[in-house]
Scaffold this motif. Structure first.
Motif, short mmCIF file in Angstrom:
data_model
loop_
_atom_site.label_atom_id
_atom_site.label_comp_id
_atom_site.label_asym_id
_atom_site.label_seq_id
_atom_site.Cartn_x
_atom_site.Cartn_y
_atom_site.Cartn_z
N LEU A 65 4.94 4.37 13.11
CA LEU A 65 5.98 5.25 12.62
C LEU A 65 5.95 5.15 11.08
CD1 LEU A 65 8.18 7.39 12.91
CD2 LEU A 65 9.71 5.36 13.18
N LYS A 66 6.17 3.93 10.51
CA LYS A 66 6.07 3.77 8.88
C LYS A 66 4.74 4.47 8.32
CE LYS A 66 4.07 -0.11 7.10
NZ LYS A 66 3.88 -1.10 7.02
N VAL A 67 3.67 4.35 8.75
CA VAL A 67 2.27 4.89 8.40
C VAL A 67 2.41 6.70 8.35
CG1 VAL A 67 -0.16 5.21 8.43
CG2 VAL A 67 0.82 3.06 8.33
N ARG A 68 3.00 7.07 9.68
CA ARG A 68 3.17 8.54 9.77
C ARG A 68 3.98 9.01 8.71
NH1 ARG A 68 4.82 9.63 14.65
NH2 ARG A 68 5.32 7.61 15.13
N LEU A 69 5.41 8.35 8.44
CA LEU A 69 6.33 8.91 7.52
C LEU A 69 5.51 8.74 6.11
CD1 LEU A 69 9.33 7.01 8.86
CD2 LEU A 69 8.97 9.52 9.07
N ALA A 70 4.92 7.67 5.98
CA ALA A 70 4.15 7.82 4.53
C ALA A 70 3.19 8.72 4.32
CB ALA A 70 3.58 6.37 4.16
N ARG A 71 2.53 9.05 5.36
CA ARG A 71 1.59 10.22 5.48
C ARG A 71 2.40 11.50 5.04
NH1 ARG A 71 -2.20 13.33 5.26
NH2 ARG A 71 -3.00 14.67 6.81
N ARG A 72 3.67 11.62 5.69
CA ARG A 72 4.37 13.03 5.43
C ARG A 72 4.81 12.96 4.01
NH1 ARG A 72 6.60 16.99 4.00
NH2 ARG A 72 8.32 17.96 4.95
N LEU A 73 5.29 11.77 3.64
CA LEU A 73 5.49 11.65 1.97
C LEU A 73 4.45 11.95 1.32
CD1 LEU A 73 8.05 10.39 0.41
CD2 LEU A 73 6.64 8.52 0.11
N ALA A 74 3.38 11.57 1.66
CA ALA A 74 1.98 12.13 0.73
C ALA A 74 1.95 13.40 0.81
CB ALA A 74 0.79 11.26 1.20
N GLU A 75 1.85 14.24 1.97
CA GLU A 75 1.69 15.59 2.00
C GLU A 75 2.57 16.37 1.34
OE1 GLU A 75 1.84 16.17 6.14
OE2 GLU A 75 -0.02 15.71 6.37
N ALA A 76 4.07 15.88 1.11
CA ALA A 76 5.18 16.53 0.66
C ALA A 76 5.27 16.38 -1.13
CB ALA A 76 6.31 16.29 0.97
N GLY A 77 4.19 15.35 -1.31
CA GLY A 77 4.42 14.88 -2.92
C GLY A 77 5.49 13.97 -3.08
N GLY A 78 6.24 13.47 -2.11
CA GLY A 78 7.46 12.68 -2.28
C GLY A 78 7.32 11.51 -3.04
N HIS A 79 6.11 10.94 -3.05
CA HIS A 79 5.80 9.57 -3.84
C HIS A 79 5.96 9.79 -5.23
CE1 HIS A 79 2.04 12.03 -3.91
NE2 HIS A 79 1.94 11.27 -5.12
N ARG A 80 6.04 11.04 -5.81
CA ARG A 80 6.23 11.30 -7.24
C ARG A 80 7.93 10.85 -7.64
NH1 ARG A 80 3.94 16.17 -5.83
NH2 ARG A 80 1.82 16.10 -5.97
#
Length: 144
Positions: A65-80
């Motif tokens: 779940l953590k990794v899938r959420l981080a992937r979604r974060l990456a797709e949305a550019g949320g890491h910025r």
């Protein structure tokens, strides 16, 4: 160690964001409470192996779940919004893992989107992050 969602107008600060995350509401707080209450030396010997097995599967489910959420974060550019260079840097920082491991986990999450049966096994804890790439590679290669 508590995980809190960022305080903001759409979320209330609390374990896994009290209002924003439906079925995850309070899960971390419940787990922390349960872990604090366990007296390891008093757990009956016949129960120990089963608890270790159950917690290992739970760890795999949470990691997925953590990794899938981080992937979604990456797709949305949320890491910025976190100040991190990319999603792998974010995942590495918050999980305490190496950047290489974080990148590999994100790549696995992406690869499993095209392999539904292997993805389901990863999501429900039957496969670890280490087993996932091996099984995904075999599944992608098809029958021998």
């Amino acid at each position: 160690m508590a995980i809190h969602a960022a305080a903001g107008p759409e979320t209330e600060r609390g374990p896994l964001g009290r209002r924003a995350h439906g079925p995850l509401t309070g899960v971390l707080a419940d787990l922390e409470t349960a872990a604090a209450e366990v007296v390891v030396d008093e757990v009956p010997l016949p129960v120990l192996a089963r608890l270790v097995e159950d917690l290992s599967r739970a760890e795999r489910v949470v990691t997925s779940l953590k990794v899938r959420l981080a992937r979604r974060l990456a797709e949305a550019g949320g890491h910025r919004t976190t100040g991190d260079r990319d999603a792998a840097s974010f995942l590495s920082r918050v999980s305490g893992s190496s950047p290489g491991k974080a990148r590999a986990e994100l790549q696995l999450a992406e690869r499993l989107e095209t392999l539904p049966e292997v993805g389901a096994a990863y999501r429900d804890g039957r496969l670890s992050t280490q087993q996932g790439p091996v099984v995904a590679g075999a599944a992608a290669a098809g029958p021998a």
